[in-house]
Design a protein around this motif. Structure first.
Motif, PDB file in Angstrom:
ATOM      1  N   ARG A   7      34.545  36.728  35.300  1.00  0.00           N
ATOM      2  CA  ARG A   7      34.697  36.658  36.861  1.00  0.00           C
ATOM      3  C   ARG A   7      35.532  35.383  37.327  1.00  0.00           C
ATOM      4  O   ARG A   7      36.117  35.534  38.403  1.00  0.00           O
ATOM      5  N   VAL A  12      43.036  37.697  36.248  1.00  0.00           N
ATOM      6  CA  VAL A  12      42.803  38.854  36.412  1.00  0.00           C
ATOM      7  C   VAL A  12      43.082  39.514  37.904  1.00  0.00           C
ATOM      8  O   VAL A  12      42.814  38.590  38.843  1.00  0.00           O
ATOM      9  N   TRP A  14      41.981  41.351  40.685  1.00  0.00           N
ATOM     10  CA  TRP A  14      40.937  42.245  41.125  1.00  0.00           C
ATOM     11  C   TRP A  14      41.621  43.128  42.249  1.00  0.00           C
ATOM     12  O   TRP A  14      40.853  44.312  42.131  1.00  0.00           O
ATOM     13  N   SER A 126      44.972  34.583  41.448  1.00  0.00           N
ATOM     14  CA  SER A 126      43.841  33.741  41.736  1.00  0.00           C
ATOM     15  C   SER A 126      44.454  32.677  43.110  1.00  0.00           C
ATOM     16  O   SER A 126      43.675  32.346  43.898  1.00  0.00           O
ATOM     17  N   ASP A 295      36.859  32.451  42.590  1.00  0.00           N
ATOM     18  CA  ASP A 295      37.380  33.689  41.924  1.00  0.00           C
ATOM     19  C   ASP A 295      36.306  34.314  41.544  1.00  0.00           C
ATOM     20  O   ASP A 295      36.037  35.473  41.451  1.00  0.00           O
ATOM     21  N   ALA A 299      35.560  38.535  42.353  1.00  0.00           N
ATOM     22  CA  ALA A 299      35.207  39.450  41.044  1.00  0.00           C
ATOM     23  C   ALA A 299      34.086  40.195  41.902  1.00  0.00           C
ATOM     24  O   ALA A 299      34.109  41.485  41.616  1.00  0.00           O
ATOM     25  N   ASP A 300      32.919  39.317  41.984  1.00  0.00           N
ATOM     26  CA  ASP A 300      31.774  40.017  42.522  1.00  0.00           C
ATOM     27  C   ASP A 300      31.914  41.148  43.871  1.00  0.00           C
ATOM     28  O   ASP A 300      31.126  41.962  43.553  1.00  0.00           O
ATOM     29  N   THR A 302      34.404  42.853  44.427  1.00  0.00           N
ATOM     30  CA  THR A 302      35.213  44.023  44.019  1.00  0.00           C
ATOM     31  C   THR A 302      34.185  44.734  43.154  1.00  0.00           C
ATOM     32  O   THR A 302      34.432  46.191  43.214  1.00  0.00           O
TER      33      THR A 302
END
Length: 309
Positions: A7, A12, A14, A126, A295, A299-300, A302
């Motif tokens: 996460r 990443v 997302w 990010s 970040d 992620a959460d 998404t």
């Protein structure tokens, strides 16, 4: 630990993951949708309340439900109604700086200094998401619309409430090439001028020139209708109210040929995003993340949207 490292990973993308997930769903279900059904893009935002002042990028944001400032983020979402179901396609998290220079973002300078900070390489995924938090929601909305067009999402209408229906969105819809796309939105910009019967008037002045309202028996509403000119093109303004003593509400559409009943039948699809917000928060953990790392919030959210799809 493996999950938390994932996460918080700055590399990443997302946004790309969510788009690919949604596009795959559209491809798998396109055989079951009727080509004649109305397909729409819907824009709206919601409040994500947080409990820690040291969360990266967090600020006091205005809650229209409670009529007060609450610590958290504003979540801006673009959703797609494919004729059967609602799909979240993209989103951005925003903070509000506020007008009080002594308390930027509604927080004391001491709290701002103690907020979590993270080193990000310029140009990384990010870095772009963190920079987006301080930008205008209107600019973010226009970028999301361009991404939807570039990904070849099939839609005929863009739906928005009064906060997002603005000159920039109208021009962005007109700028879409190769397809017929219209905007339907609640309108509340009191100073905007339209051309009507050779005069330049505001929407409230136009309403006063329209005379006695008509009645829609099916919806039990009184309404007025006017075709006006704006930026050299024709658009329609609809004014509706419930009962003789109801308050007038104004709807704007770039479709100069749609009827009042058809317009409302399409606009009511906008409510699907409100249902998504409620289900996402109550059932799928949308906005439950309390990590200090920005970040992790991206992620959460998404992952919650992928659960919904």
């Amino acid at each position: 630990d493996v999950f938390y490292r994932l996460r918080n990973n700055v590399s990443v993308c997302w946004r790309h993951i969510l788009w690919m997930f949604a596009l795959k769903f559209c491809k798998l279900t396109s055989v079951n949708t009727d080509g004649s059904t109305v397909k729409c893009l819907v824009f709206d935002d919601t409040l994500l309340a947080k409990t820690g002042k040291y969360i990266e990028q967090v600020s006091k944001v205005w809650d229209h439900v409670q009529n007060k400032c609450v610590l958290g983020f504003k979540l801006l979402v673009i959703g797609y109604w494919d004729g059967v179901s609602f799909l979240p396609l993209d989103f951005s998290l925003h903070k509000e700086v506020g007008k009080n220079k002594q308390k930027p973002c509604g927080l004391r300078p001491k709290d701002m200094r103690r907020q979590y900070k993270k080193s990000r390489k310029p140009g990384s995924h990010s870095y772009d998401r963190a920079k987006e938090a301080g930008q205008s929601k209107i600019d973010a909305m226009l970028r999301m619309l361009k991404r939807a067009v570039s990904h070849k999402i099939d839609f005929g209408y863009v739906l928005a409430d009064s906060w997002f229906t603005c000159e920039a969105l109208i021009e962005a819809v007109w700028a879409i090439k190769g397809r017929c796309v219209h905007l339907i939105g609640m309108y509340s910009k009191a100073k905007t001028l339209f051309g009507f019967n050779g005069k330049t008037l505001t929407y409230s002045q136009i309403r006063n020139h329209l005379g006695k309202p008509k009645r829609c028996r099916k919806l039990k509403l009184f309404y007025l209708q006017a075709v006006v000119s704006y930026k050299g093109r024709h658009i329609q303004l609809f004014f509706s109210k419930q009962g003789n003593n109801g308050k007038w509400k104004t709807l704007l559409t770039t479709d100069a040929h749609i009827s009042f009943l058809q317009m409302l039948e399409v606009y009511q699809i906008r409510w699907t995003i409100e249902v998504f917000f409620k289900e996402g928060k109550q059932l799928l953990g949308l906005g439950n993340c309390q990590s200090n790392d920005f970040d992790a919030h991206i992620a959460d959210i998404t992952i919650a949207m992928m659960r919904h799809i």
